[in-house]
Design a protein around this motif. Sequence first.
Motif, short mmCIF file in Angstrom:
data_model
loop_
_atom_site.label_atom_id
_atom_site.label_comp_id
_atom_site.label_asym_id
_atom_site.label_seq_id
_atom_site.Cartn_x
_atom_site.Cartn_y
_atom_site.Cartn_z
N ASN A 44 0.87 -1.17 0.00
CA ASN A 44 0.00 0.00 0.00
C ASN A 44 0.91 1.23 0.00
O ASN A 44 1.67 1.44 0.95
CB ASN A 44 -0.91 -0.01 1.23
CG ASN A 44 -1.88 1.15 1.26
OD1 ASN A 44 -1.54 2.29 0.97
ND2 ASN A 44 -3.13 0.87 1.62
N SER A 45 0.85 2.03 -1.06
CA SER A 45 1.75 3.18 -1.16
C SER A 45 1.05 4.34 -1.84
O SER A 45 0.04 4.17 -2.54
CB SER A 45 3.02 2.81 -1.94
OG SER A 45 2.71 2.47 -3.27
N ASP A 46 1.59 5.52 -1.63
CA ASP A 46 1.14 6.73 -2.32
C ASP A 46 2.23 7.16 -3.28
O ASP A 46 3.40 7.27 -2.89
CB ASP A 46 0.86 7.83 -1.29
CG ASP A 46 0.35 9.11 -1.95
OD1 ASP A 46 1.18 9.91 -2.41
OD2 ASP A 46 -0.88 9.29 -2.01
N THR A 69 5.43 7.14 -1.04
CA THR A 69 5.38 6.92 0.39
C THR A 69 4.85 5.52 0.66
O THR A 69 3.79 5.14 0.16
CB THR A 69 4.46 7.94 1.09
OG1 THR A 69 4.97 9.26 0.85
CG2 THR A 69 4.40 7.69 2.59
N PHE A 70 5.60 4.73 1.41
CA PHE A 70 5.19 3.37 1.76
C PHE A 70 4.29 3.42 2.98
O PHE A 70 4.71 3.85 4.06
CB PHE A 70 6.43 2.51 2.02
CG PHE A 70 6.13 1.12 2.51
CD1 PHE A 70 5.37 0.24 1.75
CD2 PHE A 70 6.60 0.68 3.74
CE1 PHE A 70 5.10 -1.03 2.20
CE2 PHE A 70 6.34 -0.59 4.19
CZ PHE A 70 5.58 -1.45 3.42
N ASN A 71 3.06 2.97 2.83
CA ASN A 71 2.09 3.00 3.93
C ASN A 71 2.00 1.69 4.69
O ASN A 71 1.49 1.66 5.81
CB ASN A 71 0.70 3.35 3.39
CG ASN A 71 0.65 4.73 2.76
OD1 ASN A 71 1.27 5.66 3.26
ND2 ASN A 71 -0.08 4.86 1.66
N GLY A 72 2.46 0.60 4.08
CA GLY A 72 2.38 -0.70 4.74
C GLY A 72 1.93 -1.77 3.77
O GLY A 72 1.96 -1.60 2.55
N ASP A 74 -1.24 -4.51 2.79
CA ASP A 74 -2.60 -4.99 2.93
C ASP A 74 -2.57 -6.51 2.81
O ASP A 74 -2.08 -7.05 1.81
CB ASP A 74 -3.51 -4.39 1.85
CG ASP A 74 -3.69 -2.89 2.02
OD1 ASP A 74 -3.66 -2.41 3.16
OD2 ASP A 74 -3.85 -2.20 0.99
N ARG A 170 0.84 -2.02 10.45
CA ARG A 170 1.13 -0.70 10.98
C ARG A 170 2.59 -0.64 11.41
O ARG A 170 3.18 -1.64 11.80
CB ARG A 170 0.25 -0.38 12.20
CG ARG A 170 -1.20 -0.14 11.89
CD ARG A 170 -1.96 0.30 13.14
NE ARG A 170 -1.42 1.55 13.69
CZ ARG A 170 -1.94 2.16 14.76
NH1 ARG A 170 -2.98 1.63 15.39
NH2 ARG A 170 -1.41 3.28 15.21
N HIS A 203 7.62 -2.53 8.99
CA HIS A 203 6.38 -3.29 8.85
C HIS A 203 6.64 -4.79 8.73
O HIS A 203 5.73 -5.59 8.98
CB HIS A 203 5.62 -2.83 7.60
CG HIS A 203 5.04 -1.47 7.72
ND1 HIS A 203 3.69 -1.24 7.89
CD2 HIS A 203 5.62 -0.24 7.69
CE1 HIS A 203 3.46 0.06 7.94
NE2 HIS A 203 4.62 0.69 7.82
#
Length: 232
Positions: A44-46, A69-72, A74, A170, A203
């Motif tokens: 999950n990234s932006d 941006t690495f969000n984590g 899924d 998270r 993560h």
Amino acid sequence: MSCPLIANADVMRITRVDRCGNPICGEDNGFVFDCFASLAMNINSDDGDDILYKAANGRTCGFKRGCPTFNGFDLELNVFSVSPELIEIVTGNPVVLGFDGQPIGFDTCSIQCNTGFALELWAEVLGEECADGAQGQWIYFLLPWVTNGLLGDLEIGSEAVTLQLTGATRAGGSWGVGPYDVMPLDAVGTPGPMLTPLDSACHRRTFITTVAPPEPGCDYVPVTCDSMSLAS
């Protein structure tokens, strides 16, 4: 240098963690199983915003690519076993107890966003020679803090039934070196906890180990934290 090839997934363990990502000690806070079909860890990234400098005549004067941006991750876990213990730890919804106090089912009530769990996966390794005395080699995956556990759509008919459990990782957890022996501490293969704690910004951790995975079962397993070093 080693060049491992990942074969089939072998065993998985989940551990209950609190709202801050700390492993929770106790008799009913872990579960080990092998009746699962797959685990997907989807990034999950932006992508970030690109910046383009374009002149009035149409010529491009400059361009800067946006920084992702690495969000984590899924997660999508497909399991065969309808285990009340597994569902309870992952989703945070209560189990249904029988006359003897043993779990016989589970309720589906709500999405418990304030609960979480850690997930460990052992996958067999091919193409590597085992050290003397080792029982085998595995690729070990650790996702120390997963939240938003949810049981997906369920269709029961004439075919085999697979349950899908989803969640999201998270950062900022407090797993540290963990409460389990998952890697060798010396040349003779003495099992012990991780030699270095997992940073609270991470993560996932992945490494090769010769320490065998735990035996799967159908009951809760205890989580002991007597000697555990947590991240500060």
